[in-house]
Design a protein around this motif. Sequence first.
Motif, mmCIF file in Angstrom:
data_model
loop_
_atom_site.group_PDB
_atom_site.id
_atom_site.type_symbol
_atom_site.label_atom_id
_atom_site.label_comp_id
_atom_site.label_asym_id
_atom_site.label_seq_id
_atom_site.Cartn_x
_atom_site.Cartn_y
_atom_site.Cartn_z
ATOM 1 N N SER A 25 38.074 38.856 30.229
ATOM 2 C CA SER A 25 38.358 37.487 30.653
ATOM 3 C C SER A 25 38.402 37.435 32.168
ATOM 4 C CB SER A 25 39.697 37.011 30.085
ATOM 5 O OG SER A 25 39.980 35.694 30.519
ATOM 6 N N ASN A 26 37.888 36.338 32.730
ATOM 7 C CA ASN A 26 37.945 36.146 34.181
ATOM 8 C C ASN A 26 37.435 37.372 34.938
ATOM 9 O OD1 ASN A 26 39.053 33.580 33.918
ATOM 10 N ND2 ASN A 26 41.146 34.335 33.950
ATOM 11 N N ALA A 27 36.331 37.931 34.457
ATOM 12 C CA ALA A 27 35.676 39.076 35.085
ATOM 13 C C ALA A 27 36.559 40.316 35.109
ATOM 14 C CB ALA A 27 35.207 38.730 36.499
ATOM 15 N N GLU A 33 40.424 31.645 28.360
ATOM 16 C CA GLU A 33 39.209 32.049 27.661
ATOM 17 C C GLU A 33 39.093 33.574 27.695
ATOM 18 O OE1 GLU A 33 34.607 31.575 28.562
ATOM 19 O OE2 GLU A 33 35.435 29.767 27.626
ATOM 20 N N HIS A 34 38.727 34.148 26.550
ATOM 21 C CA HIS A 34 38.644 35.595 26.457
ATOM 22 C C HIS A 34 37.690 35.989 25.339
ATOM 23 C CE1 HIS A 34 41.707 34.242 23.610
ATOM 24 N NE2 HIS A 34 41.443 35.324 22.890
ATOM 25 N N GLY A 73 35.184 41.513 39.185
ATOM 26 C CA GLY A 73 34.530 40.776 40.255
ATOM 27 C C GLY A 73 33.717 39.603 39.740
ATOM 28 N N ARG A 74 33.276 38.745 40.654
ATOM 29 C CA ARG A 74 32.547 37.539 40.275
ATOM 30 C C ARG A 74 31.142 37.446 40.871
ATOM 31 N NH1 ARG A 74 35.711 33.992 37.694
ATOM 32 N NH2 ARG A 74 37.960 34.308 37.770
ATOM 33 N N ASP A 75 30.884 38.127 41.958
ATOM 34 C CA ASP A 75 29.560 38.085 42.566
ATOM 35 C C ASP A 75 28.519 38.617 41.579
ATOM 36 O OD1 ASP A 75 27.264 39.427 44.220
ATOM 37 O OD2 ASP A 75 28.232 38.027 45.619
#
Length: 271
Positions: free
Chosen positions: A61-63, A81-82, A166-168
């Motif tokens: 979830s959430n990176a 969200e997961h 991470g998100r990148d």
Amino acid sequence: MPTDVANPPDFEPSDIAFTMDPARPILTHGRVIGAGRSVRPHSHPRGQLLWAMRGVLRVASNACIWLVPPSHAVWIPGGMEHQVTIESEAELLNIYVDPSVPVRETSHPLPCCAVLLLTPLAREMIRRLGEADTSGPFDDRLVRFCAVLLDELRDLAEAPLNLPGGRDDRLTRVTRHLIRHPHEASQLTELGQIAGASPRTLERLFRAETGLSFRQWRSKLRLLNAIEALNRGESSTTIAFSMGYSSPSAFIAAFREAFGTTPQRFLTSGS
């Protein structure tokens, strides 16, 4: 407690996770699920305590990624969200908590999972509640039992079994590749071809978005995978050499530094 066997990939979450009823503060659901199966990405209003009484879970979830061995359970806040993946065949017990009931306070700015070390009391109470009928009205005794269990959950110690992703896009291409191939020895030069970025850029992204260097991140990934191997019954010696450590003692030292205990003590810490 409803129980089913789920085999198809991307199976659906239980309907009771979406039931809003403060008069029934906790609802339960059990499953036996084969290795490699996943529940589709989703969220639900009830908070969820998910425990694999046997087997290993991976929650994303959430990176971020959380690994959950049987000695622990994972708390998933309502509305987050997961996705849950079953790493080895698992017998699951879900505890869904109505949003009217506070469970665990957090300093995180966003909802965040927590892997919790189960005490013997928590384990037995969760098992007992799993045997109760939560489909109808609760009597006073069941309400009191739920309140005591929730008090116990609030005080459980959190374990460092998470890995920031991470998100990148360039970084996530690398982290997803490494998660699929945890024993791979590729360095940033080779991984840069997957990411479309230079080694220097990737190192900067690892530090900026995960708080870890590339070397630290991959080391923790391997140690998290070591927990899965330990739960499969593999020895510290086998794991050490398969993961590229110079000796079993080097692996045990790295494991102790990351998780505060030795591999074998980690396995029995929740019993």
